[in-house]
Design an enzyme around this catalytic site. Structure first.
Site, PDB file in Angstrom:
ATOM      1  N   ASN A 413       0.824  -1.210   0.000  1.00  0.00           N
ATOM      2  CA  ASN A 413       0.000   0.000   0.000  1.00  0.00           C
ATOM      3  C   ASN A 413       0.857   1.258   0.000  1.00  0.00           C
ATOM      4  O   ASN A 413       1.037   1.893  -1.042  1.00  0.00           O
ATOM      5  CB  ASN A 413      -0.955   0.002   1.200  1.00  0.00           C
ATOM      6  CG  ASN A 413      -2.160   0.897   0.985  1.00  0.00           C
ATOM      7  OD1 ASN A 413      -2.059   1.955   0.380  1.00  0.00           O
ATOM      8  ND2 ASN A 413      -3.311   0.475   1.468  1.00  0.00           N
ATOM      9  N   ASP A 414       1.394   1.631   1.136  1.00  0.00           N
ATOM     10  CA  ASP A 414       2.136   2.890   1.236  1.00  0.00           C
ATOM     11  C   ASP A 414       3.353   2.934   0.318  1.00  0.00           C
ATOM     12  O   ASP A 414       3.726   4.005  -0.164  1.00  0.00           O
ATOM     13  CB  ASP A 414       2.593   3.124   2.682  1.00  0.00           C
ATOM     14  CG  ASP A 414       1.412   3.373   3.618  1.00  0.00           C
ATOM     15  OD1 ASP A 414       0.367   3.846   3.124  1.00  0.00           O
ATOM     16  OD2 ASP A 414       1.538   3.090   4.814  1.00  0.00           O
TER      17      ASP A 414
END
Length: 498
Positions: A413-414
Site C-alpha cells: 500500500n504505502d
C-alpha cells in the site's frame, strides 16, 4: 594397511600433543578457528546459493567457540550437566520454532531472537558481576559489564514489546504520543547512570538490580511509542543492540568470537537501520523520539481508509486480469505484507512459471521496508524458490516501470502511493516509493480499500490505468492460474519443445 596405520599413529600423537598443551592455548586456538569460520560463513550469506551452507558454517563456528571456552574454564561435572541440559533444551526449542513458525510470524520471531541475544549477554554480565565482582578485570571489564547489562536489558525488553506489537497483543498507549514519555525515559536513563556508577562499590548488590530493572523499563519506554510503519527500523536497530551487547559480553568472558561477531552484527545493524530510515525518508531521531508513524494502525496492517475516501474506483475480476497478462510482454509483481498474510508466495511462483513458459518477462519489485522486517519480502519469495536474480531492488526497478505492460500489486500500500512524490501535505511525502503508476496497466490485489500504516488514501487506486482486484491474494492468484490455463497460456512453448 600400512598407510592407515601411519595415519592412526599420527592422529594419536597429535592428540597426545594437544593434551599436553595448556587449556588456555587450546581454547585460544579453537577460538581463532571459530572466528575465521564465522567470517567465511557471513561472507557466504551474501549469495542465495551458498547461504544455507554458510549458515551451517557459522553455526559450527559458534559451537566451536563454546567448546573452546569450556576447555579454558574446565567446569566441574555439575556445570557440564547444566550446560548439556541447557544446550539440548535450547536446540530443541529452536528446531521446533524453525519447523512451525509461519512466514507471517517471521518478523516477531526475529524480534524475539534479538531479545534472546540481549538476555544472553545480560545473564553473562550479571553472573560475572554477581559472583566474581569487578576487581580483577580493571576498568575494561567493569565498562564491558555495564554496557552488557544496560544494552542487553534494553534489547530484551524492547524486543518483547516489538514482538507483542507485531502480534497485535499490544497497542500504543495515548500517553506515549505526548512529551510525558520523554520525561519518563530521561528519568529512567538517569537511574541507569546511578546504578552504573554505584556498581563498582557493590557489584553484587542493589546497584546491579537497579541497573537491570531501570534498563529494562527504559527499553519498554523507548519502544512502546513506535508505530507499525517504523517496525523495520526498530527491528534492525534492536539487532544492532544485540550485537553491541554480545561484543561487550565477549570482553567480559574473554571470547574473541563474541567480540568479533558482536561487532559485525552491531555495525551491520546500524548500516541496515540507516538504509531503512532512508527508504522511509525519516531520520532515526524522528523514529525514536518524534512520534509514531502509523501508531494507531492495527497490527494486521489495515488503517483508517475505506471506500468513502475515494471517488473513482474501478474493480475487475481475475478473468479480466488474466486477459491482460496473456497479452503482456513484461510483468512486474510487487509483493507486500498482504501476500505474506495470505501465504500466497507459492501460488505466485506458479503463476510466474506459467507466464515465463508463455514468453513473458517476469520480475519482482522489492521495496526496502515492504513487510514487517528488513528483507521480509526477499525471504518470503525465496521460500517459494523465486530466483534471486528476479528480485529487483527499488532503485533498479523504478526506471523500468514505463516499459512494463502489467504491474500486479499484492498486498502493498504505502510503498506504491504516488502521493509520496506529488503531495507535500502527505505524511509520506519524500519517501522513496515504487513508481508503479508509470506502468501501462496496474492491478492492485487487496481484500478491501483499507489504508496502510500511514492511514491515508492511496492515489494509485484512482488512476485511469489502475484496476482493483478484491479478494484474498492466494485465492486471486489461484483464480488467475485457472483462467490462464483455460486460455492456453504456457502450452505454446511446451508444444514446440516436444
Amino acid at each position: 594397511m600400512a598407510t592407515l596405520h601411519s595415519l592412526a599413529s599420527l592422529l594419536s600423537s597429535s592428540l597426545e600433543s594437544l593434551r599436553q598443551l595448556p587449556p588456555q592455548v587450546v581454547g585460544d586456538a579453537i577460538d581463532l578457528v571459530s572466528v575465521l569460520l564465522l567470517a567465511l560463513g557471513i561472507k557466504g550469506l551474501a549469495k542465495v546459493r551458498s547461504a544455507r551452507f554458510a549458515n551451517g558454517l557459522a553455526a559450527l563456528a559458534l559451537g566451536l567457540a563454546v567448546l573452546g571456552l569450556l576447555i579454558q574454564l574446565q567446569p566441574d561435572a555439575t556445570a557440564w550437566l547444566w550446560i548439556a541440559a541447557g544446550s539440548a533444551a535450547g536446540g530443541l526449542l529452536g528446531l521446533v520454532m524453525a519447523q512451525r513458525v509461519p512466514m507471517t510470524a517471521m518478523p516477531e520471531t526475529v524480534a524475539l531472537f534479538n531479545g534472546c541475544g540481549g538476555m544472553a549477554s545480560l545473564l553473562v554480565a550479571f553472573g560475572v558481576s554477581r559472583y566474581e565482582g569487578l576487581d580483577d578485570g580493571g576498568w575494561v571489564a567493569a565498562a564491558s559489564i555495564v554496557v552488557s547489562l544496560l544494552v542487553g536489558a534494553i534489547t530484551f525488553s524492547g524486543s518483547l514489546v516489538a514482538m507483542a506489537k507485531l502480534r497485535g497483543w499490544l497497542d500504543t498507549p495515548a500517553w506515549t504520543q505526548s512529551n510525558l514519555r520523554h520525561g519518563v525515559n530521561i528519568g529512567l536513563a538517569l537511574v541507569c547512570l546511578v546504578g552504573a556508577l554505584a556498581l563498582s562499590s557493590d557489584p553484587g548488590g542493589w546497584p546491579l538490580l537497579l541497573l537491570v530493572l531501570a534498563s529494562s523499563l527504559l527499553g519498554i519506554g523507548v519502544t512502546l511509542p513506535i508505530g507499525g510503519a517504523d517496525m523495520p527500523v526498530v527491528i534492525s536497530l534492536l539487532n544492532s543492540y544485540s550485537g553491541v551487547a554480545a561484543a561487550a559480553a565477549g570482553f567480559v568472558v574473554g571470547s574473541q568470537l563474541l567480540i568479533v561477531a558482536g561487532a559485525m552484527v552491531g555495525a551491520a545493524g546500524l548500516i541496515l537501520t540507516q538504509v531503512m530510515c532512508t527508504a522511509m525518508n525519516r531520520s532515526l531521531v524522528s523514529v525514536l523520539f518524534g512520534g509514531a508513524l502509523g501508531a494507531a494502525a492495527p497490527a494486521g496492517g489495515g488503517g483508517g481508509g475505506d471506500a468513502t475516501s475515494y471517488s473513482r474506483i474501478v474493480s475487475c475480476s481475475p478473468e479480466e486480469c488474466a486477459m491482460a497478462l496473456e497479452n503482456a510482454e513484461r510483468v512486474v509483481f510487487v509483493p507486500g505484507y498482504g501476500l505474506a498474510v495470505a501465504q500466497a508466495q507459492h501460488a505466485l511462483r506458479e503463476l510466474s512459471k506459467l507466464l515465463e513458459a508463455h514468453g513473458v518477462s517476469v520480475s519482482y519489485a522489492i521495496h526496502p521496508v515492504a513487510g514487517r522486517m528488513p528483507g521480509h519480502m526477499n525471504v518470503l519469495l525465496a521460500e517459494a524458490d523465486v530466483p534471486y536474480e528476479q528480485m529487483v531492488e527499488m532503485d533498479l526497478i523504478n526506471p523500468e516501470f514505463p516499459a512494463t505492460d502489467v504491474v500486479i500489486v499484492l498486498g502493498a500500500n504505502d510503498v506504491v502511493n504516488p502521493q509520496a512524490k506529488t503531495d507535500p501535505s502527505s505524511p509520506l511525502y519524500g519517501m522513496p516509493v515504487l513508481e508503479v503508476d508509470q506502468a501501462r496497466q496496474v492491478f492492485v490485489v487487496k481484500r478491501s480499500l483499507g489504508a496502510g500504516y500511514a492511514g491515508i488514501a492511496n492515489a494509485l487506486f484512482e488512476l485511469p490505468q489502475t484496476a482493483m482486484v478484491f479478494g484474498d491474494a492466494k485465492a486471486v492468484l489461484n483464480g488467475l492460474l485457472t483462467e490462464l490455463r483455460a486460455l492456453g497460456v504456457g502450452k505454446v512453448k511446451e508444444t514446440v519443445s516436444l
